[in-house]
Enzyme design. Sequence first.
Site, short mmCIF file in Angstrom:
data_model
loop_
_atom_site.label_atom_id
_atom_site.label_comp_id
_atom_site.label_asym_id
_atom_site.label_seq_id
_atom_site.Cartn_x
_atom_site.Cartn_y
_atom_site.Cartn_z
N MET A 128 68.41 -98.65 -50.01
CA MET A 128 68.56 -100.10 -50.13
C MET A 128 67.24 -100.84 -50.05
O MET A 128 67.06 -101.88 -50.70
CB MET A 128 69.52 -100.61 -49.06
CG MET A 128 70.98 -100.25 -49.33
SD MET A 128 72.13 -100.93 -48.12
CE MET A 128 71.87 -102.70 -48.33
N GLU A 129 66.30 -100.30 -49.28
CA GLU A 129 65.03 -101.01 -49.13
C GLU A 129 64.12 -100.89 -50.34
O GLU A 129 63.56 -101.89 -50.80
CB GLU A 129 64.30 -100.49 -47.88
CG GLU A 129 64.95 -100.86 -46.56
CD GLU A 129 64.90 -102.34 -46.25
OE1 GLU A 129 64.28 -103.11 -47.01
OE2 GLU A 129 65.49 -102.74 -45.23
#
Length: 271
Positions: A128-129
Amino acid sequence: MRRLLVMLAAIPAALSLLAPAPARAAQCQPPNGFGGFITQFKAEATRLGVSPRALAALDGVTEDKRVLSLDRNQKHFRVSFEEFARKRVTTGRVNKGKAMLKKYANLFAAVEQRYGVPGPVIVAIWGMETDYGAVLGNMSSVRSLATLAHDCRRTEMFQNELLSALRIIDRGDMTSDQMRGAWAGELGQTQFLASNYVRFAVDFDGNGRRDLIRSVPDVLASTANYLKAYGWRRGQPWTEGSANFVVLQQWNKSQNYQRAIALFASRVAEG
């Protein structure tokens, strides 16, 4: 970058475990301008033990108006969880996460043994990052942090982050040229603030440096170390209502983001 757009206003709460800001901070936006601020900041950093070698990273640094523009024009997510998750917990990203879990199986096992945090949770954060390190940002972290520290909106916070960035240089983890990332100074494949880097980054590959940009072992272990420091419970679930779900609040204050990490991790764990 994504994480910043969701949570930057809430970052100070995540600094509760970190070292305090300088006791005598430089004056934000002094009458003699950005150069005067840098001079004051260097004097304060010197008093706090930063070496001339690290301070040299501030030589010739200029204010980045693009950073100020991005800081002033953040778009806060006011969407349903379903819409938020649909854009982030995608089939392609989950499948790649499963492949990463398999590719680095021995490494994830070693990290879990040391810190108690299972691979699917770290994979979810990693994916996600930065899409597993594919989207790191390429802006000078020192310049971005100096710009935000000079600005009076959150000067204490960003002076602490700038001081932390210089300490990263001082201890030999990275040079100022290597410190490139998102517009607000976050670094590495799971987007650590500089102060979190100083506090939680670990040298898991044993090469003498904590490198969250290029070393996958350091990235995964440091992310686990962060969660452990905030109370991660070995062998316990991470779903909503659990103690470990509460720990995810320390990674990101957005409830949508917390739920998305938990959902992502569960889908990866399905195998």
